[in-house]
Design a protein around this motif. Sequence first.
Motif, PDB file in Angstrom:
ATOM      1  N   GLY A  67      -6.241  -0.609  -6.450  1.00  0.00           N
ATOM      2  CA  GLY A  67      -5.529   0.629  -6.134  1.00  0.00           C
ATOM      3  C   GLY A  67      -4.901   1.251  -7.365  1.00  0.00           C
ATOM      4  O   GLY A  67      -4.919   2.478  -7.536  1.00  0.00           O
ATOM      5  N   TYR A  69      -8.019 -11.568  -2.015  1.00  0.00           N
ATOM      6  CA  TYR A  69      -8.406 -10.181  -1.757  1.00  0.00           C
ATOM      7  C   TYR A  69      -7.200  -9.246  -1.773  1.00  0.00           C
ATOM      8  O   TYR A  69      -7.292  -8.110  -2.255  1.00  0.00           O
ATOM      9  CB  TYR A  69      -9.125 -10.070  -0.421  1.00  0.00           C
ATOM     10  CG  TYR A  69      -9.480  -8.641  -0.060  1.00  0.00           C
ATOM     11  CD1 TYR A  69     -10.596  -8.017  -0.607  1.00  0.00           C
ATOM     12  CD2 TYR A  69      -8.679  -7.910   0.821  1.00  0.00           C
ATOM     13  CE1 TYR A  69     -10.906  -6.703  -0.299  1.00  0.00           C
ATOM     14  CE2 TYR A  69      -8.979  -6.590   1.141  1.00  0.00           C
ATOM     15  CZ  TYR A  69     -10.100  -5.994   0.574  1.00  0.00           C
ATOM     16  OH  TYR A  69     -10.385  -4.690   0.885  1.00  0.00           O
ATOM     17  N   ASP A  70      -6.056  -9.700  -1.243  1.00  0.00           N
ATOM     18  CA  ASP A  70      -4.884  -8.826  -1.168  1.00  0.00           C
ATOM     19  C   ASP A  70      -4.436  -8.379  -2.557  1.00  0.00           C
ATOM     20  O   ASP A  70      -4.181  -7.189  -2.785  1.00  0.00           O
ATOM     21  CB  ASP A  70      -3.734  -9.545  -0.451  1.00  0.00           C
ATOM     22  CG  ASP A  70      -4.023  -9.756   1.028  1.00  0.00           C
ATOM     23  OD1 ASP A  70      -4.854  -9.015   1.578  1.00  0.00           O
ATOM     24  OD2 ASP A  70      -3.415 -10.659   1.627  1.00  0.00           O
ATOM     25  N   THR A  74      -6.223  -8.471  -5.310  1.00  0.00           N
ATOM     26  CA  THR A  74      -7.307  -7.691  -5.911  1.00  0.00           C
ATOM     27  C   THR A  74      -7.271  -6.246  -5.436  1.00  0.00           C
ATOM     28  O   THR A  74      -7.487  -5.311  -6.220  1.00  0.00           O
ATOM     29  CB  THR A  74      -8.675  -8.310  -5.567  1.00  0.00           C
ATOM     30  OG1 THR A  74      -8.726  -9.640  -6.066  1.00  0.00           O
ATOM     31  CG2 THR A  74      -9.810  -7.506  -6.176  1.00  0.00           C
ATOM     32  N   SER A  75      -6.986  -6.056  -4.155  1.00  0.00           N
ATOM     33  CA  SER A  75      -6.946  -4.698  -3.613  1.00  0.00           C
ATOM     34  C   SER A  75      -5.785  -3.909  -4.209  1.00  0.00           C
ATOM     35  O   SER A  75      -5.897  -2.686  -4.413  1.00  0.00           O
ATOM     36  CB  SER A  75      -6.835  -4.736  -2.086  1.00  0.00           C
ATOM     37  OG  SER A  75      -5.599  -5.298  -1.675  1.00  0.00           O
ATOM     38  N   TYR A 127       0.822  -1.210   0.000  1.00  0.00           N
ATOM     39  CA  TYR A 127       0.000   0.000   0.000  1.00  0.00           C
ATOM     40  C   TYR A 127       0.856   1.260   0.000  1.00  0.00           C
ATOM     41  O   TYR A 127       0.462   2.296  -0.542  1.00  0.00           O
ATOM     42  CB  TYR A 127      -0.949  -0.013   1.193  1.00  0.00           C
ATOM     43  CG  TYR A 127      -1.962  -1.127   1.127  1.00  0.00           C
ATOM     44  CD1 TYR A 127      -2.773  -1.291   0.005  1.00  0.00           C
ATOM     45  CD2 TYR A 127      -2.111  -2.032   2.168  1.00  0.00           C
ATOM     46  CE1 TYR A 127      -3.699  -2.324  -0.080  1.00  0.00           C
ATOM     47  CE2 TYR A 127      -3.031  -3.073   2.104  1.00  0.00           C
ATOM     48  CZ  TYR A 127      -3.822  -3.206   0.975  1.00  0.00           C
ATOM     49  OH  TYR A 127      -4.728  -4.238   0.891  1.00  0.00           O
TER      50      TYR A 127
END
Length: 347
Positions: free
Chosen positions: A129, A121-122, A124-125, A92
Amino acid sequence: MTYLSVCSGIEAVSVAWEPLGFMPVGFAEIEKFPCELLKQKYPAVKNYGDITQYEKWNIGQFDILVGGTPCQSFSVAGKRGGTADERGALMYAYLGIVETYRPRWVIWENVPGVLSSNSGYDFTSFLAGLEECGYGWAYRVFDARYFGVPQRRRRVFVVGHSDNRTDLAAKVLFEPESMRRDFKKGEEQKQETSENVRGSSEITMYLAHPSDSRFKEAEKTMGSVTAHYGSTGGGNTSLIVEPTYFRRGGNYKYHRDKKASTLRNSASPDCFDLVLASEKKYIRRLTPLECERLQGFPDDYTQIEWHGKPAEQCPDSLRYKAIGNSMAIPIMRWIGERIKRIEEKIK
């Protein structure tokens, strides 16, 4: 073209891209040994350090952001904390750099385990982003053994381009021939590549550790089994050539008469040794120079002055870890060449 390399390590990116004429505007690394290597190898390039402090950097504009954030929390060999682990959450911070500086290209690398981390999910996030920042993206899993180095090393590479240019990102990672489903041509290429890589490593090896109480017994039962194998240590950084011989979280598999047995090893990952399968068996350590060649680095690239001592006395353990945590240079050069080709066509 200019680039900012984050989670720089020992700068496989710069070694790969120097022949292309790309210029680094900065690095970002916090580990002591890689930092010292960067200081000695690239004295004119500033190391910005911790990537979580990117808002204070004030670097200016550059063309490419490239880096592989820590993979330990995503690897199938670890506890799989994903982005709940502070190391995994650094992806991130990478996105924060993307949002702040808006480079034309972004390149992100990690282990294949990121694809399934936290039920997908990780990853995909991360892609979401990039989209929020206005980037079109493509990703692909590459194996280093198909790029001319004698190791099996699968990694996920994500390429993004600003202005939502997914088409350009895809052109970097995918060849037109494969998109046309030319099976015959693809099969011929696969065979040719496999034969070339297999022929590049004539030494046959087994990986084990002499401190394990079962090591001597395993050595006696292996007989004349042959397998190409290399490892630099450093956690989730196993380097493997043959698909039937692999390491996962301290498990080492040997094959004899097509029967597999497992030897568990909880010793330090920085001290992997090799048993050579030959008429005269003996044990030796895989040298740092061999590890450098497995990744495509120049000979003795990591042999630097350390704590006032000459380069010849540089600790092997530090070199092993740094090399293992780096990237395969031929893959990075291949990606850089394709970006350069696209940029020349656009201009």
